[in-house]
Design a protein around this motif. Structure first.
Motif, short mmCIF file in Angstrom:
data_model
loop_
_atom_site.label_atom_id
_atom_site.label_comp_id
_atom_site.label_asym_id
_atom_site.label_seq_id
_atom_site.Cartn_x
_atom_site.Cartn_y
_atom_site.Cartn_z
N SER A 12 -12.56 -1.22 -19.30
CA SER A 12 -13.92 -1.02 -19.79
C SER A 12 -14.14 -1.56 -21.19
O SER A 12 -15.28 -1.71 -21.63
CB SER A 12 -14.27 0.47 -19.76
OG SER A 12 -13.38 1.20 -20.59
N GLN A 13 -13.05 -1.86 -21.93
CA GLN A 13 -13.23 -2.29 -23.32
C GLN A 13 -11.93 -2.91 -23.84
O GLN A 13 -10.90 -2.88 -23.17
CB GLN A 13 -13.61 -1.10 -24.20
CG GLN A 13 -12.57 0.01 -24.19
CD GLN A 13 -13.01 1.23 -24.98
OE1 GLN A 13 -13.80 1.12 -25.91
NE2 GLN A 13 -12.49 2.40 -24.63
N GLY A 14 -12.01 -3.47 -25.02
CA GLY A 14 -10.83 -3.92 -25.74
C GLY A 14 -9.97 -4.91 -24.98
O GLY A 14 -10.45 -5.85 -24.35
N ILE A 15 -8.66 -4.69 -25.03
CA ILE A 15 -7.71 -5.58 -24.39
C ILE A 15 -7.90 -5.58 -22.89
O ILE A 15 -7.77 -6.62 -22.23
CB ILE A 15 -6.27 -5.20 -24.77
CG1 ILE A 15 -6.04 -5.44 -26.27
CG2 ILE A 15 -5.25 -5.99 -23.96
CD1 ILE A 15 -4.70 -4.91 -26.79
N GLY A 16 -8.22 -4.44 -22.30
CA GLY A 16 -8.43 -4.37 -20.86
C GLY A 16 -9.58 -5.25 -20.40
O GLY A 16 -9.47 -5.96 -19.40
N ARG A 17 -10.68 -5.22 -21.13
CA ARG A 17 -11.81 -6.08 -20.78
C ARG A 17 -11.45 -7.55 -20.98
O ARG A 17 -11.77 -8.40 -20.12
CB ARG A 17 -13.04 -5.74 -21.62
CG ARG A 17 -14.21 -6.69 -21.41
CD ARG A 17 -15.44 -6.25 -22.16
NE ARG A 17 -16.09 -5.12 -21.51
CZ ARG A 17 -17.19 -4.51 -21.97
NH1 ARG A 17 -17.75 -4.94 -23.10
NH2 ARG A 17 -17.72 -3.50 -21.32
N ALA A 18 -10.80 -7.87 -22.07
CA ALA A 18 -10.39 -9.26 -22.31
C ALA A 18 -9.46 -9.76 -21.21
O ALA A 18 -9.57 -10.90 -20.76
CB ALA A 18 -9.72 -9.38 -23.68
N ALA A 19 -8.55 -8.88 -20.76
CA ALA A 19 -7.63 -9.27 -19.69
C ALA A 19 -8.39 -9.53 -18.40
O ALA A 19 -8.08 -10.47 -17.65
CB ALA A 19 -6.58 -8.18 -19.48
N ALA A 20 -9.39 -8.70 -18.11
CA ALA A 20 -10.17 -8.89 -16.89
C ALA A 20 -10.90 -10.23 -16.91
O ALA A 20 -10.89 -10.98 -15.92
CB ALA A 20 -11.16 -7.74 -16.72
N VAL A 21 -11.53 -10.55 -18.01
CA VAL A 21 -12.27 -11.81 -18.12
C VAL A 21 -11.31 -12.99 -18.00
O VAL A 21 -11.60 -13.98 -17.32
CB VAL A 21 -13.06 -11.86 -19.44
CG1 VAL A 21 -13.71 -13.22 -19.63
CG2 VAL A 21 -14.12 -10.76 -19.46
N LEU A 229 -1.41 -13.69 -23.05
CA LEU A 229 0.00 -13.37 -22.79
C LEU A 229 0.15 -12.68 -21.43
O LEU A 229 1.05 -13.02 -20.64
CB LEU A 229 0.54 -12.48 -23.89
CG LEU A 229 1.98 -11.98 -23.72
CD1 LEU A 229 2.96 -13.13 -23.59
CD2 LEU A 229 2.36 -11.06 -24.87
N MET A 230 -0.72 -11.75 -21.14
CA MET A 230 -0.66 -11.05 -19.85
C MET A 230 -0.94 -11.99 -18.69
O MET A 230 -0.29 -11.92 -17.64
CB MET A 230 -1.65 -9.89 -19.84
CG MET A 230 -1.28 -8.76 -20.79
SD MET A 230 -2.46 -7.40 -20.70
CE MET A 230 -1.55 -6.14 -21.60
N ALA A 231 -1.88 -12.90 -18.87
CA ALA A 231 -2.17 -13.87 -17.82
C ALA A 231 -0.95 -14.74 -17.54
O ALA A 231 -0.65 -15.07 -16.38
CB ALA A 231 -3.36 -14.74 -18.22
N PHE A 232 -0.24 -15.11 -18.59
CA PHE A 232 1.00 -15.87 -18.39
C PHE A 232 2.02 -15.07 -17.60
O PHE A 232 2.66 -15.59 -16.68
CB PHE A 232 1.58 -16.29 -19.74
CG PHE A 232 2.99 -16.81 -19.66
CD1 PHE A 232 3.25 -18.06 -19.09
CD2 PHE A 232 4.06 -16.06 -20.13
CE1 PHE A 232 4.55 -18.54 -19.00
CE2 PHE A 232 5.35 -16.53 -20.04
CZ PHE A 232 5.60 -17.78 -19.47
#
Length: 256
Positions: A12-21, A229-232
């Motif tokens: 819903s926000q922060g790193i979690g939202r950035a990771a989703a996008v 980094l998580m996407a990698f």
């Protein structure tokens, strides 16, 4: 797209939202999980604009039944789970001698037990897909301090949990790693600075400006950098990387 379905908690926000996008570029569908439905809907709009389908599940991962609900709904909608990013987890930043048992339990319930239960619930589907898991810890796992003891203690437990899952994953074909972000400028970081400022005799504005220097770094990190980094880690390029603890903190941790 190399994979199909990813579950992201704390979306819903922060790193979690950035990771989703970011993961919307690589996955055809994302299961977005958090407690705030309105914020999840905003994330879903951003995911849709990139081109991925989004399933919203407003759930509190601290509740024991939430893990099964999330996995059941993900499988009902998409029939597979290829990746799981355990990002949810707000841990109280309270002095070691002031934290109550209830506050310890709140931090443990969401970040540690929530990630543990969801990973176990999703494991059969991840095993079938030969999928990937990321658990988000934090670099405070490497230097717990009394003013925010719970953060460091629980983050250290997350690293150990990821190691245990990765050991099982070698036989089951499931890749598991943990990520240790440093000071990333999110809403949670701003709340932390409100706590940190008076401890150091500063206003919040002064603390925001001075903290990077106090931490020995050039600047704050951005959520999008952790998302990359998580996407990698869940990409084919990182497939042989498992049981690793990856720190991205601008050089805050000086030890080897």
């Amino acid at each position: 797209m190399s994979k199909s379905v990813a579950i992201i908690t704390g979306a819903s926000q922060g790193i979690g939202r950035a990771a989703a996008v970011r993961l919307a570029r690589d996955f055809s569908a994302l299961v977005l999980v958090a407690r705030n439905r309105a914020n999840l809907e905003e994330t879903a709009e951003k995911v849709g604009a990139v081109g991925a389908e989004a399933l919203i599940i407003d759930a509190d991962m601290a509740r024991p039944e939430a893990a099964k609900t999330v996995v059941d709904r993900a499988l009902a909608a998409f029939d597979r789970i290829d990746a799981l990013l355990n990002i949810a987890g707000a841990v109280p930043q309270i002095d070691l001698f002031e934290m109550t048992d209830a506050q310890w339990d709140d931090g443990l319930g969401l970040k540690l037990h929530g990630a543990r239960r969801l990973t176990i619930a999703a494991w059969p589907a991840l095993k079938a897909a030969r999928g990937s898991v990321v658990l988000m810890s934090g670099n405070s796992a490497l230097f717990p301090k009394a003013p925010y003891a719970a953060v460091g203690t629980i983050n250290a437990a997350i690293v150990a949990l990821a190691k245990a899952f990765s050991d099982r994953g070698i036989a089951d074909g499931v890749q598991v790693n943990s990520v240790l972000p440093g000071p990333v400028m999110t809403g949670r970081r701003r709340s932390y600075l409100q706590h940190w400022a008076p401890l150091h005799g500063m206003t919040v504005e002064e603390a925001t400006e001075n903290f990077p220097r106090e931490a020995g770094i050039a600047r704050y990190g951005q959520p999008e950098e952790i998302a990359e980094l998580m996407a990698f880690l869940v990409s084919p390029s990182a497939r042989w990387m498992t049981g690793s603890t990856l720190r991205m903190d601008g050089g805050e941790v000086k030890s080897i």
